[in-house]
Design a protein around this motif. Structure first.
Motif, PDB file in Angstrom:
ATOM      1  N   LEU A  67      43.524  21.544  26.472  1.00 42.47           N
ATOM      2  CA  LEU A  67      42.435  22.412  26.888  1.00 42.47           C
ATOM      3  C   LEU A  67      42.358  23.533  25.854  1.00 42.47           C
ATOM      4  O   LEU A  67      43.189  24.442  25.844  1.00 42.47           O
ATOM      5  CB  LEU A  67      42.707  22.979  28.281  1.00 42.47           C
ATOM      6  N   ARG A  68      41.401  23.386  24.967  1.00 41.69           N
ATOM      7  CA  ARG A  68      41.299  24.313  23.842  1.00 41.69           C
ATOM      8  C   ARG A  68      41.361  25.768  24.309  1.00 41.69           C
ATOM      9  O   ARG A  68      40.696  26.153  25.266  1.00 41.69           O
ATOM     10  CB  ARG A  68      39.978  24.064  23.098  1.00 41.69           C
ATOM     11  N   TRP A  70      40.967  29.950  23.750  1.00 39.43           N
ATOM     12  CA  TRP A  70      40.233  30.953  22.994  1.00 39.43           C
ATOM     13  C   TRP A  70      40.898  32.300  23.218  1.00 39.43           C
ATOM     14  O   TRP A  70      42.003  32.346  23.780  1.00 39.43           O
ATOM     15  CB  TRP A  70      38.745  30.935  23.366  1.00 39.43           C
ATOM     16  N   GLU A  75      40.301  34.795  31.013  1.00 38.23           N
ATOM     17  CA  GLU A  75      39.339  33.702  31.231  1.00 38.23           C
ATOM     18  C   GLU A  75      40.012  32.350  31.071  1.00 38.23           C
ATOM     19  O   GLU A  75      39.790  31.432  31.843  1.00 38.23           O
ATOM     20  CB  GLU A  75      38.205  33.785  30.191  1.00 38.23           C
ATOM     21  N   ASP A  78      42.216  31.449  33.975  1.00 39.78           N
ATOM     22  CA  ASP A  78      41.395  31.076  35.149  1.00 39.78           C
ATOM     23  C   ASP A  78      40.996  29.606  35.062  1.00 39.78           C
ATOM     24  O   ASP A  78      41.096  28.855  36.023  1.00 39.78           O
ATOM     25  CB  ASP A  78      40.112  31.926  35.210  1.00 39.78           C
ATOM     26  N   PHE A  79      40.504  29.223  33.872  1.00 47.07           N
ATOM     27  CA  PHE A  79      40.042  27.843  33.698  1.00 47.07           C
ATOM     28  C   PHE A  79      41.224  26.874  33.795  1.00 47.07           C
ATOM     29  O   PHE A  79      41.157  25.838  34.476  1.00 47.07           O
ATOM     30  CB  PHE A  79      39.331  27.694  32.349  1.00 47.07           C
ATOM     31  N   GLY A  82      42.403  26.283  37.269  1.00 44.47           N
ATOM     32  CA  GLY A  82      41.537  25.329  37.963  1.00 44.47           C
ATOM     33  C   GLY A  82      41.865  23.891  37.591  1.00 44.47           C
ATOM     34  O   GLY A  82      41.944  23.009  38.458  1.00 44.47           O
ATOM     35  N   MET A  83      42.083  23.650  36.306  1.00 50.43           N
ATOM     36  CA  MET A  83      42.382  22.282  35.857  1.00 50.43           C
ATOM     37  C   MET A  83      43.732  21.800  36.408  1.00 50.43           C
ATOM     38  O   MET A  83      43.881  20.646  36.804  1.00 50.43           O
ATOM     39  CB  MET A  83      42.397  22.218  34.323  1.00 50.43           C
ATOM     40  N   ASP A  86      43.297  21.045  40.050  1.00 51.13           N
ATOM     41  CA  ASP A  86      42.632  19.754  40.291  1.00 51.13           C
ATOM     42  C   ASP A  86      43.660  18.622  40.307  1.00 51.13           C
ATOM     43  O   ASP A  86      43.588  17.717  41.142  1.00 51.13           O
ATOM     44  CB  ASP A  86      41.581  19.471  39.209  1.00 51.13           C
ATOM     45  N   SER A  89      45.475  18.854  43.603  1.00 55.98           N
ATOM     46  CA  SER A  89      44.718  18.405  44.778  1.00 55.98           C
ATOM     47  C   SER A  89      44.462  16.899  44.739  1.00 55.98           C
ATOM     48  O   SER A  89      44.159  16.298  45.763  1.00 55.98           O
ATOM     49  CB  SER A  89      43.417  19.203  44.942  1.00 55.98           C
TER      50      SER A  89
ATOM     51  N   SER B  30      34.255  28.449  36.628  1.00 55.85           N
ATOM     52  CA  SER B  30      34.831  29.060  35.428  1.00 55.85           C
ATOM     53  C   SER B  30      34.448  28.224  34.211  1.00 55.85           C
ATOM     54  O   SER B  30      34.195  27.026  34.323  1.00 55.85           O
ATOM     55  CB  SER B  30      36.353  29.164  35.544  1.00 55.85           C
ATOM     56  N   THR B  31      34.390  28.891  33.075  1.00 57.17           N
ATOM     57  CA  THR B  31      33.929  28.191  31.872  1.00 57.17           C
ATOM     58  C   THR B  31      34.988  28.228  30.777  1.00 57.17           C
ATOM     59  O   THR B  31      35.778  29.156  30.693  1.00 57.17           O
ATOM     60  CB  THR B  31      32.638  28.816  31.302  1.00 57.17           C
ATOM     61  N   ALA B  32      34.977  27.170  29.955  1.00 59.11           N
ATOM     62  CA  ALA B  32      35.840  27.113  28.774  1.00 59.11           C
ATOM     63  C   ALA B  32      34.944  27.229  27.553  1.00 59.11           C
ATOM     64  O   ALA B  32      33.902  26.588  27.470  1.00 59.11           O
ATOM     65  CB  ALA B  32      36.609  25.803  28.750  1.00 59.11           C
ATOM     66  N   LYS B  33      35.387  28.027  26.584  1.00 64.23           N
ATOM     67  CA  LYS B  33      34.577  28.248  25.379  1.00 64.23           C
ATOM     68  C   LYS B  33      34.583  26.991  24.497  1.00 64.23           C
ATOM     69  O   LYS B  33      35.536  26.227  24.492  1.00 64.23           O
ATOM     70  CB  LYS B  33      35.134  29.433  24.612  1.00 64.23           C
ATOM     71  N   ARG B  43      33.990  24.360  34.884  1.00 66.30           N
ATOM     72  CA  ARG B  43      34.683  23.717  35.993  1.00 66.30           C
ATOM     73  C   ARG B  43      34.120  24.297  37.282  1.00 66.30           C
ATOM     74  O   ARG B  43      34.073  25.517  37.459  1.00 66.30           O
ATOM     75  CB  ARG B  43      36.182  23.973  35.914  1.00 66.30           C
ATOM     76  N   GLU B  45      34.169  24.184  41.438  1.00 67.80           N
ATOM     77  CA  GLU B  45      34.889  23.731  42.641  1.00 67.80           C
ATOM     78  C   GLU B  45      34.041  24.086  43.846  1.00 67.80           C
ATOM     79  O   GLU B  45      33.533  25.204  43.956  1.00 67.80           O
ATOM     80  CB  GLU B  45      36.236  24.443  42.721  1.00 67.80           C
ATOM     81  N   LYS B  54      37.170  19.666  49.984  1.00 68.94           N
ATOM     82  CA  LYS B  54      37.142  20.256  48.638  1.00 68.94           C
ATOM     83  C   LYS B  54      36.791  19.193  47.597  1.00 68.94           C
ATOM     84  O   LYS B  54      37.339  18.092  47.638  1.00 68.94           O
ATOM     85  CB  LYS B  54      38.518  20.840  48.335  1.00 68.94           C
ATOM     86  N   ASN B  56      35.442  18.791  43.179  1.00 64.97           N
ATOM     87  CA  ASN B  56      35.253  19.552  41.945  1.00 64.97           C
ATOM     88  C   ASN B  56      34.754  18.636  40.836  1.00 64.97           C
ATOM     89  O   ASN B  56      34.836  17.414  40.943  1.00 64.97           O
ATOM     90  CB  ASN B  56      36.569  20.215  41.529  1.00 64.97           C
ATOM     91  N   THR B  58      34.226  18.868  36.208  1.00 63.88           N
ATOM     92  CA  THR B  58      34.220  19.626  34.951  1.00 63.88           C
ATOM     93  C   THR B  58      33.241  18.934  34.019  1.00 63.88           C
ATOM     94  O   THR B  58      33.388  17.742  33.730  1.00 63.88           O
ATOM     95  CB  THR B  58      35.623  19.651  34.327  1.00 63.88           C
TER      96      THR B  58
END
Lengths: 272, 124
Positions: A67-68, A70, A75, A78-79, A82-83, A86, A89, B30-33, B43, B45, B54, B56, B58
């Protein structure tokens, strides 16, 4: 792809994610190359593990790639959280491949363990470092926002304030000389295990950002990982960079595989 | 039309989106650059509006997704017994039968507010 991580995402029991974050490293940088390097130096490992008599390719490990990262740690975490969440879950055990130690914060938040166990030279109990509350030196402090207890194995350095914090009841520090005798006692509590490769003596793993002498033997780390694995809901290995001949990456890759072998052999406890 | 198309980048927390063909309310975005190569990813959810499950996904932020059009309506209980109730839609005067949700004490002439998407309904 991490060698042997051949499972599809939907069939995976373990989901590996590379997290090449490299923004708060304070001495030798290069953790952005960590995940690729660990994958590369894992190529020579045999598929078969004689401790558990199992094959890595049979253990349903999926490599989700990197997951690249930055330059905004908040931020990114956070991302990443979530991954990782996932994977959780979907019933899989997440395996994070750092990256600097800060990525552990996302892993712990997503896995919500009762206990945070860490192999590390440093206490990482700072509230901030150089004004940065999301520095690699603050990881155990953040983990304690989630977990009720932290056990830091192999710690041998910290600031005066960190040692004061470490003396409180929710932190156990096992010095390097006692790690060989340490045995886990977690009962039914869930555990997140983080391996900072600098827990090893720098003679064994020089490819890391902040080397600290008088460290652990790889064999001791191997034993801890195998002893703790069956309690774990998540795992990471972090702080590998590209400034050695592959020693740190080799150790990291081997410990990751040891975790998977031991966890898979420990019964169906991945949902805990 | 019960759904409309939009781009992932236009979604936000609290709004609706279809995930796995099920209407969901977004509880995390949420976002990845993107870096120099590839595209920014988001992503999302969500929680099923009607089944609370639930889900989700991406996807690149410029990917197209469906947004369900969920109506918020007023109704009146016409009768209630055996865990079911007949409700009249106060806008269209149509009546329909629905299960009385757990924890709800429905009685004749009670006014209720409900969400409706196609043939699925949920009391607010």
């Amino acid at each position: 792809m991490f060698p042997g991580a051949v499972a599809d995402r939907e069939d995976a029991r373990y989901v590996l994610l590379g997290a090449p974050l490299d923004i708060s490293t304070t001495f030798q940088p290069g953790t952005r190359f960590g995940p690729d390097r660990v994958r590369r130096f894992a190529r020579t490992f045999d598929d078969f593990d004689h401790h558990t008599r199992s094959h890595f390719t049979d253990l349903a490990v999926h490599d989700g790639g990197d997951l690249r990262a930055w330059d905004d740690a908040r931020e990114y975490l956070d991302f990443l959280e979530g991954m990782v969440g996932d994977a959780r879950s979907d019933g899989a055990v997440p395996l994070l491949l750092g990256g600097e130690h800060t990525v552990t914060v996302a892993g712990v938040r997503a896995c919500d363990p009762d206990v945070f166990v860490c192999l590390d030279a440093h206490l990482d109990l700072r509230e901030e470092y150089d004004g940065n509350p999301l520095s690699h030196a603050t990881v155990t402090r953040h983990a304690l926002d989630v977990a009720e207890e932290a056990v830091v194995l192999g710690a041998r350095t910290g600031s005066e304030a960190e040692w004061d914090r470490a003396s409180e009841a929710d932190v156990t520090v096992v010095p390097p000389g006692e790690v060989g005798e340490w045995t886990p006692d977690f009962g039914d509590r869930s555990v997140y295990l983080s391996v900072d490769v600098d827990g090893a003596d720098p003679a064994f793993a020089p490819g890391t950002g902040t080397m600290e002498p008088f460290g652990l033997f790889p064999r001791e780390m191997h034993r801890v990982v195998r002893a703790v694995a069956s309690h774990c809901v998540g795992f990471d290995v972090v702080e590998v960079n590209d400034r050695d001949d592959g020693q740190a990456a080799t150790l990291a890759g081997k410990l990751l595989r040891a975790f998977v072998f031991a966890h898979a052999a420990g019964g169906d406890d991945s949902g805990r | 039309m019960a759904k409309q198309q939009t781009e992932v980048r236009d979604l936000q927390e609290g709004s609706y989106v279809m995930i796995e063909d099920v209407p969901c309310v977004i509880n995390s975005y949420s976002t990845a650059k993107p870096g120099k190569h590839g595209s920014a990813k988001a992503r999302v959810e969500g929680k099923g509006v009607f089944d609370s499950k639930k889900r989700n996904f991406t996807q690149p932020v410029d990917a197209k997704v469906w947004v369900p059009i969920i109506d918020r309506k007023q109704g009146q209980v016409v009768s209630a017994n055996n865990g079911e109730m007949q409700v009249m839609d106060l806008e269209t005067y149509e009546t329909f039968t629905m299960r009385v949700p757990d924890g709800v004490d429905a009685a004749n002439e009670d006014e209720i507010e409900f969400l409706q998407y196609e043939d699925q309904r949920k009391i607010v």
